[in-house]
Each structure stands twice: as C-alpha cells, then as structure tokens.
Design a protein around this motif. Structure first.
Motif, PDB file in Angstrom:
ATOM      1  N   LEU A   1       1.083  -2.395  -1.711  1.00  0.00           N
ATOM      2  CA  LEU A   1       2.470  -2.644  -1.335  1.00  0.00           C
ATOM      3  C   LEU A   1       3.387  -1.618  -1.981  1.00  0.00           C
ATOM      4  CD1 LEU A   1       2.651  -6.548  -1.493  1.00  0.00           C
ATOM      5  CD2 LEU A   1       1.703  -5.042   0.269  1.00  0.00           C
ATOM      6  N   GLY A   2       4.500  -1.341  -1.314  1.00  0.00           N
ATOM      7  CA  GLY A   2       5.460  -0.365  -1.809  1.00  0.00           C
ATOM      8  C   GLY A   2       6.043  -0.776  -3.147  1.00  0.00           C
ATOM      9  N   LYS A   3       6.667   0.145  -3.819  1.00  0.00           N
ATOM     10  CA  LYS A   3       7.216  -0.100  -5.149  1.00  0.00           C
ATOM     11  C   LYS A   3       8.196  -1.269  -5.132  1.00  0.00           C
ATOM     12  CE  LYS A   3       9.379   2.251  -9.051  1.00  0.00           C
ATOM     13  NZ  LYS A   3       9.946   3.539  -9.552  1.00  0.00           N
ATOM     14  N   GLY A   4       7.966  -2.242  -6.010  1.00  0.00           N
ATOM     15  CA  GLY A   4       8.856  -3.390  -6.120  1.00  0.00           C
ATOM     16  C   GLY A   4       8.571  -4.512  -5.143  1.00  0.00           C
ATOM     17  N   ILE A   5       7.661  -4.304  -4.181  1.00  0.00           N
ATOM     18  CA  ILE A   5       7.339  -5.336  -3.193  1.00  0.00           C
ATOM     19  C   ILE A   5       6.205  -6.205  -3.725  1.00  0.00           C
ATOM     20  CG2 ILE A   5       6.553  -5.786  -0.834  1.00  0.00           C
ATOM     21  CD1 ILE A   5       7.790  -3.117  -0.031  1.00  0.00           C
ATOM     22  N   VAL A   6       6.362  -7.523  -3.633  1.00  0.00           N
ATOM     23  CA  VAL A   6       5.342  -8.427  -4.161  1.00  0.00           C
ATOM     24  C   VAL A   6       4.576  -9.165  -3.066  1.00  0.00           C
ATOM     25  CG1 VAL A   6       6.466  -8.736  -6.389  1.00  0.00           C
ATOM     26  CG2 VAL A   6       7.077 -10.258  -4.497  1.00  0.00           C
ATOM     27  N   GLU A   7       5.148  -9.269  -1.872  1.00  0.00           N
ATOM     28  CA  GLU A   7       4.416  -9.917  -0.779  1.00  0.00           C
ATOM     29  C   GLU A   7       5.093  -9.632   0.549  1.00  0.00           C
ATOM     30  OE1 GLU A   7       4.349 -14.125  -1.447  1.00  0.00           O
ATOM     31  OE2 GLU A   7       6.479 -14.380  -1.080  1.00  0.00           O
ATOM     32  N   ASN A   8       4.305  -9.750   1.620  1.00  0.00           N
ATOM     33  CA  ASN A   8       4.799  -9.630   2.997  1.00  0.00           C
ATOM     34  C   ASN A   8       4.668 -10.993   3.654  1.00  0.00           C
ATOM     35  OD1 ASN A   8       2.924  -7.006   2.373  1.00  0.00           O
ATOM     36  ND2 ASN A   8       4.930  -6.452   3.129  1.00  0.00           N
ATOM     37  N   GLN A   9       5.674 -11.387   4.422  1.00  0.00           N
ATOM     38  CA  GLN A   9       5.704 -12.736   4.978  1.00  0.00           C
ATOM     39  C   GLN A   9       5.909 -12.704   6.494  1.00  0.00           C
ATOM     40  OE1 GLN A   9       9.001 -14.286   2.679  1.00  0.00           O
ATOM     41  NE2 GLN A   9       7.666 -15.030   1.063  1.00  0.00           N
ATOM     42  N   ASP A  10       5.605 -13.844   7.119  1.00  0.00           N
ATOM     43  CA  ASP A  10       5.854 -14.037   8.555  1.00  0.00           C
ATOM     44  C   ASP A  10       5.086 -13.024   9.407  1.00  0.00           C
ATOM     45  OD1 ASP A  10       7.837 -16.122   8.039  1.00  0.00           O
ATOM     46  OD2 ASP A  10       9.149 -14.509   7.391  1.00  0.00           O
TER      47      ASP A  10
END
Length: 291
Positions: free
Chosen positions: A215-224
């Motif tokens: 995941l990109g910097k600072g991203i912790v999860e992807n949703q939906d």
C-alpha cells in the motif's frame, strides 16, 4: 445495580479538546470506571466538507433475489469518525493498560488492547455551526485501583475516495500473475491463482483470486472492493487479507479476493475499490487520576 453505581468512579474533564490538522475536533468529556468496565466518552466535530459520496456495490437479499443479488448505491460517508482513531491509556510506569484503534484493521497492524465491544458506540449526529457533532463511548475492560493515568492520542484515520481500474482476464492468471500500480495512491497489487467454483443446487458460483500488495505511504487499508464484467455490470467483492508493515512502515497485504453470487463465470473483469484509509500521526496527551 445500586452497589455498582456506588462503586463507579467518574473523571470529568473541562476544556480537554484537540483540533487535528485534518479538521477533526475531539473533546474528551469524561471517563467512567466501574467494576465491570471502563468507558471513555468523547465528542467529535467534523467540518461539513468532510463527507464523501461513495458509490458502493453490495449484495442484496430480498424477494426478487432470494439467493442474493449485486446492487450498487450511492451513500454519503464521513471522512472522519470517532471510531477511526488510535490512542493508548498508560500508567505511571509507561505500561499500556488499554488501547483503541481502527476496528477494521488486520491483526498484524492494529494496536487494540482490552476493548469490550458493545452493541452501540455512538449517538445520532447533531447539527452545529462547525459541522456534525457526534457523541461516542469507547468501552474497555475494567481499570481498577487508585492510580495516575494518561490518554495519548497517536493517530487519526481519514477515509478518501479511490478510482483504480485493474483489467484482468481471470483464466490467464494461473499462467502469470498480473501486477498493477494505482498511480493516485502509490499502491501496487498483484493478482494470481484464479479459481472458479461453480454453483451447486441453490448455491451460485464464486470466483476466487490471490491478492498481494504494497500500500502507498500512509495507507493502512483499501475498502469497498468491487469488480465489473466486460459489459460494465458491477459485482461486490470480498477481500480478506493479512497485513504487516515493512521496515519503512508501509503496509504489505496478502490474501484472497472473492466474487460470490455469480450465475456464470466472468470472462473479463475490472477490479477496483471505492475508498481507502490514510493514517495521520498526531500527538495529544491528557493526564488524569483515579481517586
């Protein structure tokens, strides 16, 4: 009940407020210490502009779709939430006695500790001049005894809109995985190991793939998550992953993406997700004492 009320100690706060650089206001109201639980009550104030129009695909069960059907609707989501923060409560020795974190985070990267899940954690929004004011209570295992403690807010999570498009031919994934980069977020994903599970009787079919990503910097999860077939029809997708952080702090994910309730196998599909969650490091400390 009377004995429990008599044994409950309450710490009331005056002017214990924090304004995050992202626009979220937090006010700590009081903390209740009872024999059965510790309950933290706080308000959040979000600016009126901090809302997202999310186009979300989900599975609907009704009379027309007794076995389930895919439906896409637009919903208005807050960018911030009283549940989407991370803080710790520490004692004088610096030991963590309780910690709240974003509840949807994988076990590999969350810092939750001693949380007691309750049926309801918020009250209805109240319109104010700054935006929506929400009342929250976070419940933990009992913290007992007279002692000095400190609440340390460390992270605020912000939901953002996404629009990646990863075009796949599922049956080719067993020969070679397909890797894509979401240029808008810096995240990369690799899809492989496709499997089709045909329907049986009343059960409809399901497509399953392996997904790995950084995941990109600072991203912790992807949703939906959702997919579209070659005709543009949208289907809800479920992603179950295990997450870790690499030496640079970026989140690595590995797991499966499944597309359930399919009447027939999809020949081509476009994988996407509607939102993602970003963590912002913040620092706010509130000392208090149980007497």
């Amino acid at each position: 009940m009377k004995k429990a009320k008599e044994a409950t100690k309450t710490v009331v706060f005056q002017n214990a407020a924090f304004q995050s650089p992202q626009g979220l206001g937090i006010e700590l109201k009081n903390i209740e210490f009872s024999p059965s639980a510790t309950r933290i009550m706080l308000d959040t104030i979000s600016p009126k502009s901090a809302y997202l129009d999310v186009e979300r695909t989900s599975i609907l069960y009704d009379k027309k779709n007794p076995r389930g059907g895919h439906i896409t609707e637009k919903e208005r989501d807050p960018a911030f939430s009283g549940e989407n923060m991370m803080y710790e409560i520490t004692n004088e020795k610096g030991e963590v006695v309780a910690a709240w974190d974003l509840k949807s985070l994988d076990d590999g990267i969350n810092k939750k500790q001693n949380i007691l899940r309750t049926p309801r954690t918020e009250e209805e929004a109240e319109e104010g001049p700054e935006g929506d004011v929400l009342n929250w209570w976070h419940t933990f295992s009992p913290i007992k005894g007279e002692q000095k403690l400190k609440l340390e807010l460390q992270k605020i999570y912000e939901k953002k809109l996404a629009s990646p498009k990863f075009d796949l031919v599922p049956t080719e994934l067993d020969k070679k995985g397909a890797t894509f980069k979401d240029e808008s977020t810096g995240s990369t994903f690799t899809f492989s190991s496709y499997a089709w599970k045909p329907g049986n009787g009343e059960d409809l079919g399901e497509a399953v793939m392996t997904i790995e990503g950084t995941l990109g910097k600072g991203i912790v999860e992807n949703q939906d998550w959702f997919v579209k077939d070659e005709n543009g029809k949208a289907y809800s997708a479920t992603v179950i992953t295990e997450s870790t952080r690499d030496k640079d702090g970026q989140v690595q994910i590995k797991g499966e993406i499944s597309i359930p309730i399919l009447k027939q196998e999809l020949k081509k599909l476009t994988v996407s997700y509607a939102t993602y969650m970003v963590e912002h490091d913040v620092k706010w400390e509130v000392p208090f004492e149980i007497k």
